[in-house]
Write an enzyme that holds these catalytic residues in place. Structure first.
Site, mmCIF file in Angstrom:
data_model
loop_
_atom_site.group_PDB
_atom_site.id
_atom_site.type_symbol
_atom_site.label_atom_id
_atom_site.label_comp_id
_atom_site.label_asym_id
_atom_site.label_seq_id
_atom_site.Cartn_x
_atom_site.Cartn_y
_atom_site.Cartn_z
ATOM 1 N N ASN A 72 15.261 16.479 -1.083
ATOM 2 C CA ASN A 72 13.897 16.440 -0.563
ATOM 3 C C ASN A 72 13.709 17.590 0.420
ATOM 4 O O ASN A 72 14.536 17.778 1.317
ATOM 5 C CB ASN A 72 13.659 15.094 0.137
ATOM 6 N N SER B 90 12.686 15.752 4.327
ATOM 7 C CA SER B 90 13.312 14.447 4.497
ATOM 8 C C SER B 90 13.347 14.046 5.968
ATOM 9 O O SER B 90 13.815 14.805 6.822
ATOM 10 C CB SER B 90 14.741 14.478 3.948
ATOM 11 N N SER B 91 12.850 12.859 6.270
ATOM 12 C CA SER B 91 12.943 12.343 7.640
ATOM 13 C C SER B 91 14.394 12.014 7.943
ATOM 14 O O SER B 91 15.018 11.245 7.230
ATOM 15 C CB SER B 91 12.088 11.077 7.794
ATOM 16 N N GLY C 151 16.060 3.684 3.604
ATOM 17 C CA GLY C 151 16.563 2.562 2.843
ATOM 18 C C GLY C 151 18.071 2.686 2.697
ATOM 19 O O GLY C 151 18.706 3.574 3.270
ATOM 20 N N SER D 79 15.478 8.728 -0.272
ATOM 21 C CA SER D 79 15.058 10.066 0.111
ATOM 22 C C SER D 79 14.232 10.697 -1.000
ATOM 23 O O SER D 79 14.614 10.680 -2.168
ATOM 24 C CB SER D 79 16.289 10.930 0.398
ATOM 25 N N GLY D 80 13.063 11.250 -0.629
ATOM 26 C CA GLY D 80 12.203 11.882 -1.608
ATOM 27 C C GLY D 80 11.172 10.958 -2.215
ATOM 28 O O GLY D 80 10.340 11.387 -3.014
ATOM 29 N N THR E 270 7.257 9.507 4.241
ATOM 30 C CA THR E 270 6.534 10.242 5.283
ATOM 31 C C THR E 270 5.054 10.345 4.947
ATOM 32 O O THR E 270 4.189 10.119 5.799
ATOM 33 C CB THR E 270 7.133 11.649 5.452
ATOM 34 N N GLU F 227 21.536 3.796 1.434
ATOM 35 C CA GLU F 227 21.916 5.096 0.867
ATOM 36 C C GLU F 227 23.295 5.028 0.226
ATOM 37 O O GLU F 227 24.242 4.506 0.815
ATOM 38 C CB GLU F 227 21.904 6.187 1.940
#
Length: 545
Positions: A144, A147-148, A380, A97-98, A102, A382
């Site tokens: 983030n 974040s998606s 990915g 994340s971050g 995206t 986590e």
């Protein structure tokens, strides 16, 4: 041209790359993997860009450099146009994340449009789709601001001239639980805040929408506004994108009503109610009556019938027995409805995007055309300081993809060598079959136990954890969480061990909408809502996504 090499940068990317390559080759699976994928792209945060720049300036061979969006899609495109009918390719974008997944996907899409010299409404839709999907699928998290909270596979189809003719996206693992709860300092999906900030006064009045701070699904967070994010401007951009995807004024009005209905549902509170001939039930509290009427109005159903469907469960068939529900179960039904509405709306948005991007699908796919490039954008592996059901599901997906990698890259290659009489050394790889048994075996795998616990009366996190511990005591891939860390369990994943807090596993797993609510929403006078639940009734389910 030289065949693109197989370049795998970390364990989680290996697994995800295997999935993207497998999807891209359709019926012939992977075959010679090095000829079928442009390789994974590791997105990177700004803090790592300087180091990448140093590597770039010091190297004279592009193959020594980390994968980059532009070079990866250029290689994919070059390989894709080879052969009479083309060769399917895939590009994976993975990272924590971050990391910038995206934005990297946007770069990949723009680069493909530029390299292929593609223009027109289909290309425009493919490029603009990211804006809508970010609004409905992204949120602020602790790591983030954008974040998606879903994974996405986009397959782009090219014609014989190498230009984009159509595209289609598929979503995975939308974090629907974020609709009804999120950690302090985080936010639910962007679209709710943009609606509250950007809707006109006339629209807000029609939606009977109170200020964002008075909405429980939003007000539980300290982050109603975020520095650097202009929610009102984002709403205007979203409305412009609606026009790109040809949403009519009536459809846009219905969409706003569904969003407002979800938010006002969250403001329903329930009081205990004494019953003369049954256990105590519940009713919508007097303070929530205005929210009940507002939610029912925008969803175009009866407020009395909505209250009844939330607080009464029908049991049996001949005869049907009306069983009053206590306040806590009525609240669970409320949240399940909110999540189902949003999940269905998200799927509907995906469908409209695909309609616009698929206008040239017939011409592009004729004659056995395999000129496709797939882009996989997915979480990915986590592992946070505190992990819950969402992380377990994401990591389960990564484990599954790692299993595909092992099967198609190692085991099948070994078998092919043996079948052809070719000497093949014993390949060493991280075999995750034991952890896959732990996760997905029936009836005692973790996923099966979670599913079964949700279905039993008086289900609880404590009961679920007890069953997990009993079923897997002594298992090599499972451990009980030390009491000092709280109540939970530890899984030894291929990428490392992760401790999962058991809190809210059962509540987050309750995805099915009670049949009483599905039936009621299936009679809504709002066609969009009625369509969400009519499909569920035909299939005998009750969930709406």
């Amino acid at each position: 041209p030289r065949k693109p090499s197989l370049r795998i940068t970390d364990h989680s990317t290996r697994a995800l790359w295997a999935h993207s390559a497998r999807s891209a080759t359709a019926s012939d699976v992977l075959g010679d993997a090095s000829t079928r994928s442009a390789g994974p792209v590791d997105s990177c945060a700004p803090s790592t860009m300087l180091e990448m720049a140093k590597k770039t300036s010091a190297s004279t061979d592009a193959n020594d450099l980390p994968p980059h969006a532009h070079s990866s899609v250029a290689r994919a495109y070059s390989s894709m146009v080879q052969g009479k009918h083309g060769t399917p390719q895939s590009v994976l974008v993975s990272g924590e994340s971050g990391a910038g997944k995206t934005e990297t996907i946007k770069l990949c899409m723009a680069a493909l449009a530029n390299i292929s010299r593609s223009t027109g409404s289909t290309t425009e839709a493919a490029l603009e789709s990211g804006l809508l999907l970010e609004a409905f699928g992204n949120a602020r998290t602790s790591r983030n601001n954008n974040s998606s909270r879903f994974g996405k596979w986009t397959e782009i189809h090219f014609d014989a001239g190498g230009q984009i003719r159509s595209a289609r996206s598929t979503s995975y693992l939308l974090e629907r639980s974020r609709v009804v709860e999120h950690a302090r300092g985080e936010r639910t999906f962007h679209i709710f805040y943009t609606l509250c900030a950007g809707a006109t006064k006339q629209q807000r009045d029609a939606l009977k929408l109170p200020p964002a701070g008075e909405l429980r699904y939003l007000g539980q967070s300290a982050s109603l506004s975020v520095p650097g994010i202009d929610d009102a401007a984002d709403w205007r951009a979203v409305c412009a994108a609606f026009s790109t995807f040809q949403l009519t004024d009536a459809e846009q009005t219905s969409l706003r009503r569904v969003l407002a209905g979800i938010l006002t549902l969250g403001n329903l509170a329930f009081d205990a109610k004494e019953m003369a001939n049954a256990d105590d039930g519940s009713c919508v509290s007097p303070a929530s009556q205005a929210s009940l009427k507002a939610a029912a109005a925008v969803l175009d159903i009866s407020p009395l019938e909505l209250e009844t469907a939330l607080t009464i469960k029908n049991v049996g068939k001949f005869p049907v027995v009306a069983v009053p529900q206590p306040p806590e179960k009525a609240a669970v039904a409320r949240d399940a409805l909110a999540k189902a509405l949003y999940g269905s709306l998200f799927d509907w948005i995906f469908g409209r995007i695909n309609e616009k991007m698929g206008a040239g699908a017939g011409a592009a796919l004729g004659g056995g055309n395999k000129r496709t490039i797939g882009l996989l954008d997915i979480f990915g592996f986590e592992a946070f300081s505190r992990n819950s059901l969402e992380q377990l599901l994401i990591n389960f997906a990564n484990e599954k993809l790692m299993q595909y990698f092992n099967i198609y890259i190692f085991q099948m290659e070994e078998k092919e060598c043996r079948d052809e009489g070719v000497a093949c050394p014993q390949l060493q790889f991280a075999d995750n079959s034991a952890v896959m048994v732990l996760l997905e075996a029936k009836p005692t795998g973790l996923m099966a136990l979670i599913h079964d616990e949700v279905l039993v009366p008086n289900a609880s996190d404590a009961n679920l954890l007890t069953k997990m511990n009993e079923a897997h005591r002594g298992a090599s891939m499972y451990r009980q969480m030390p009491r000092a860390q709280g109540e939970g369990f530890v899984v030894l994943h291929f990428a490392g061990e992760v401790a999962y807090a058991i809190d809210d596993f059962v509540a987050k797993s309750r995805g099915a909408v009670p049949s009483e609510l599905s039936q009621l929403l299936g009679t809504s006078q709002l066609p969009l809502v009625r369509g969400f639940f009519a499909a569920d009734e035909e299939g005998g389910g009750g969930g709406g996504g």
